[in-house]
Design an enzyme around this catalytic site. Structure first.
Site, PDB file in Angstrom:
ATOM      1  CB  SER A   8      -0.900   0.006   1.237  1.00  0.00           C
ATOM      2  OG  SER A   8      -1.515   1.270   1.351  1.00  0.00           O
ATOM      3  CG  HIS A  32      -4.005  -1.349  -1.463  1.00  0.00           C
ATOM      4  ND1 HIS A  32      -5.147  -2.095  -1.659  1.00  0.00           N
ATOM      5  CD2 HIS A  32      -4.326  -0.424  -0.530  1.00  0.00           C
ATOM      6  CE1 HIS A  32      -6.114  -1.642  -0.867  1.00  0.00           C
ATOM      7  NE2 HIS A  32      -5.636  -0.620  -0.170  1.00  0.00           N
ATOM      8  CG  ASP A  34      -5.132   2.938   0.839  1.00  0.00           C
ATOM      9  OD1 ASP A  34      -6.101   2.160   0.833  1.00  0.00           O
ATOM     10  OD2 ASP A  34      -3.991   2.613   1.213  1.00  0.00           O
ATOM     11  CG  MET A  36      -8.233   7.721   2.024  1.00  0.00           C
ATOM     12  SD  MET A  36      -7.518   7.737   3.682  1.00  0.00           S
ATOM     13  CE  MET A  36      -6.580   6.200   3.651  1.00  0.00           C
ATOM     14  CG  HIS A  65      -9.260   0.671  -0.478  1.00  0.00           C
ATOM     15  ND1 HIS A  65      -8.685   0.484   0.756  1.00  0.00           N
ATOM     16  CD2 HIS A  65     -10.600   0.665  -0.262  1.00  0.00           C
ATOM     17  CE1 HIS A  65      -9.624   0.374   1.679  1.00  0.00           C
ATOM     18  NE2 HIS A  65     -10.797   0.499   1.091  1.00  0.00           N
ATOM     19  CG  MET A  67     -11.328   3.957   1.894  1.00  0.00           C
ATOM     20  SD  MET A  67      -9.807   3.842   2.843  1.00  0.00           S
ATOM     21  CE  MET A  67      -8.634   3.777   1.503  1.00  0.00           C
ATOM     22  CG  MET A 136     -11.783  -1.850   5.168  1.00  0.00           C
ATOM     23  SD  MET A 136     -10.180  -1.558   4.367  1.00  0.00           S
ATOM     24  CE  MET A 136      -9.295  -0.669   5.654  1.00  0.00           C
ATOM     25  CG  ASP A 174      -6.381  -2.288   3.296  1.00  0.00           C
ATOM     26  OD1 ASP A 174      -5.282  -2.063   3.839  1.00  0.00           O
ATOM     27  OD2 ASP A 174      -6.987  -1.461   2.580  1.00  0.00           O
TER      28      ASP A 174
END
Ligand code: DX5
Ligand code: ZN
Length: 226
Positions: A8, A32, A34, A36, A65, A67, A136, A174
C-alpha cells in the site's frame, strides 16, 4: 493457496511516489492505492490525476481502494487496464449494482470493501457478480493501526460464503497486517494481503516483501497463534 501481496503506497514517501512504486513493482502482485476524500473517511490522500500518472509505465496491476462518498461519480476518472481492480465501499452506496456495471464498463475488475462493522452477509447478494471482497481489518482512513482480531472470523465467514456460492471471489484483507499475523489471515481464508507499514515503513521494502511471503507460509515464531 498462493497468496498475493499488495503493497500500500499510503505508507510510502508521498514526495517520491514513482520511485517508491518502482522499488517494489516487480515483487508485488498488485499496487494498492488508497483514495480518500476527507468525507467518507477522515483523511485525504490522492485522486485520479496522481493515480493515472503512476499507472503509466507500471506493469503491475493496480488495486484502487476508493474510500470516497461518491464512487459512482468518480470511477470513470481512473484510467484502468484489464487486470486492475476498482474497489468501492458497500457503505458508500445506496445501491451497488449501477457501480458494479460502471466498473465493468470501464474494463476493470470489481472489488467491494466492508468496514469492520459491516457483516460478511451484507455481500451475499452481490458475491456472484464481483471479483474481490475486501475485509477491512482496521477502521479505514489511516495506516499504521493494529489489526482488529475479530475480523479473522469475518474472513472465515466470507470464505464459507464464497465457497457455498462457488463464486470464485478473491478475498483481500487490509490494515495492520505484518509478519506476526499474516499467517493467521491467510489461514482464515485471505488470498490478497495489503501491507503498508510492514513494507514501506521498513528500512528495506524489498526484503520486507520477501519476509512477508515467508511468514505467510508458516506461523511466526513467538507469533499470536495458539
Ligand atoms: C487504511 C488503508 C490501508 C493502509 C494499510 O484505510 O486502506 O490500505 O494503507 O496500512 P497498514 O498496512 O499500515 O495498516
Ligand atoms: Zn486500502
Amino acid at each position: 493457496m498462493k497468496i498475493k501481496l499488495a503493497p500500500s503506497l499510503l505508507a510510502a514517501d508521498f514526495g517520491d511516489l514513482r520511485g517508491e512504486l518502482r522499488a517494489v513493482a516487480d515483487l508485488a502482485d498488485y499496487i494498492h492505492i488508497d483514495v480518500m476524500d476527507g468525507h467518507f473517511v477522515p483523511n485525504i490522500t490522492i485522486g485520479p490525476p496522481v493515480v493515472n500518472a503512476l499507472r503509466e509505465g507500471c506493469k503491475t496491476p493496480f488495486d484502487i481502494h476508493l474510500m470516497i462518498s461518491e464512487p459512482l461519480k468518480y470511477a470513470e476518472r481512473f484510467h484502468v487496464e484489464e487486470e486492475d481492480i476498482i474497489t468501492f465501499h458497500l457503505e458508500a452506496v445506496e445501491d451497488p449494482w449501477p457501480l458494479i456495471a460502471e466498473i465493468r464498463r470501464l474494463g476493470a475488475r470489481v472489488g467491494v470493501a466492508l468496514k469492520p462493522c459491516t457483516p460478511a452477509e451484507a455481500l451475499a447478494e452481490i458475491l456472484p457478480e464481483i471479483d474481490l471482497a475486501l475485509v477491512m481489518t482496521v477502521e479505514p482512513g489511516f495506516g499504521g493501526q493494529q489489526l482488529i482480531r475479530s475480523m479473522l472470523g469475518k474472513v472465515r465467514r466470507l470464505r464459507e460464503l464464497v465457497e457455498e456460492l462457488d463464486a470464485g471471489v478473491q478475498i483481500e484483507v487490509d490494515g495492520g497486517i505484518n509478519e506476526e499475523n499474516i499467517h493467521e489471515v491467510v489461514a482464515a481464508g485471505a488470498e490478497i494481503i495489503v501491507a503498508g507499514t510492514a513494507i514501506f515503513g521498513q528500512p528495506d521494502p524489498r526484503e520486507a516483501i520477501a519476509q512477508l511471503r515467508r511468514a505467510a507460509l508458516e506461523p511466526a515464531p513467538g507469533g499470536l497463534e495458539a
